[in-house]
Design a protein around this motif. Structure first.
Motif, PDB file in Angstrom:
ATOM      1  N   ILE A 178       0.818  -1.209   0.000  1.00  0.00           N
ATOM      2  CA  ILE A 178       0.000   0.000   0.000  1.00  0.00           C
ATOM      3  C   ILE A 178       0.854   1.261   0.000  1.00  0.00           C
ATOM      4  CG2 ILE A 178      -1.679   1.344   1.332  1.00  0.00           C
ATOM      5  CD1 ILE A 178      -2.813  -1.337   2.332  1.00  0.00           C
ATOM      6  N   ARG A 218      -1.875  -1.572  -4.973  1.00  0.00           N
ATOM      7  CA  ARG A 218      -2.419  -1.015  -3.744  1.00  0.00           C
ATOM      8  C   ARG A 218      -3.738  -1.678  -3.343  1.00  0.00           C
ATOM      9  NH1 ARG A 218       1.179   2.100  -5.743  1.00  0.00           N
ATOM     10  NH2 ARG A 218       2.338   3.577  -4.456  1.00  0.00           N
ATOM     11  N   GLY A 241      -2.867  -4.887  -1.889  1.00  0.00           N
ATOM     12  CA  GLY A 241      -2.334  -4.672  -0.550  1.00  0.00           C
ATOM     13  C   GLY A 241      -3.447  -4.569   0.479  1.00  0.00           C
TER      14      GLY A 241
END
Length: 202
Positions: A89, A177, A180
């Motif tokens: 992230i 992301r 994540g």
């Protein structure tokens, strides 16, 4: 025997999760060349096969010798997934591209472990090949089901180039992301299950 193979295949498919691995592979290798992606896919599958086969053959013996409960694997795996989820992230996707062998570390972590050879998959192969309950033939069937799922996983990663052409670099950054966040959420579920929190809340 085919019924046993099918049941083991379904359980291992759920724990190895080839589709989820493909999404992770797509995001993490988007900036590698075609040959590098192929090497990552083959290496990750090979490493995962060795790990899962070792767990199948030796896992139960080692855990008993060390007095480790199976649920401890789930708790440890959840913590590892959470830390890697945070890294996905907040880290820069461009970092680490200057290594001597691009993609090598990705093949080991997080693709081989803990994505393909996940804590759930390791626990599954150990439970499905219980030495006290399963014959050698039944254990061989489980090994065959495991190998089949891994081959499918590898095949999906090898055709990931078609996905790269659609999503582009910006899309890959988004996927990194999003994955994540998903990994972080999954890690919390693993830890909660290991600690029995869900049972207490129900």
């Amino acid at each position: 025997m085919m019924e046993l193979f099918f049941k083991d295949f379904i359980m291992l498919w759920s724990t190895i999760d080839p589709v989820g691995t493909l999404a992770l592979f797509t995001g993490l290798t988007a900036r590698l060349s075609k040959s590098q992606k192929r090497k990552v896919a083959l290496k990750a599958t090979t490493y995962a096969f060795v790990i899962l086969l070792s767990a199948l053959v030796l896992g139960q013996i080692i855990l008993k010798a060390m007095s480790i409960q199976l649920i401890s694997l789930q708790l440890a795996g959840g913590i590892i997934l959470f830390l890697f989820g945070l890294q996905m992230i907040f880290s820069d996707p461009e970092e680490g591209t200057g290594s001597r062998e691009p993609g090598h570390q990705l093949a080991v972590f997080p693709l081989a472990v803990p994505s393909i050879a996940s804590p759930g998959a390791i626990m599954a192969v150990i439970v499905l090949t219980d030495n006290n309950m399963k014959t050698f033939t039944q254990q061989a069937m489980t090994a065959g089901a495991m190998t089949s799922v891994l081959l499918i996983t590898c095949g999906l990663m090898l055709i990931a180039d078609r996905i790269f052409r659609v999503i582009g670099h910006n899309g890959s950054a988004i996927i990194i992301r999003v994955m994540g966040m998903i990994l972080a959420a999954l890690s919390v579920e693993l830890v909660m299950t290991a600690l029995g929190v869900q049972r207490w809340m129900s």
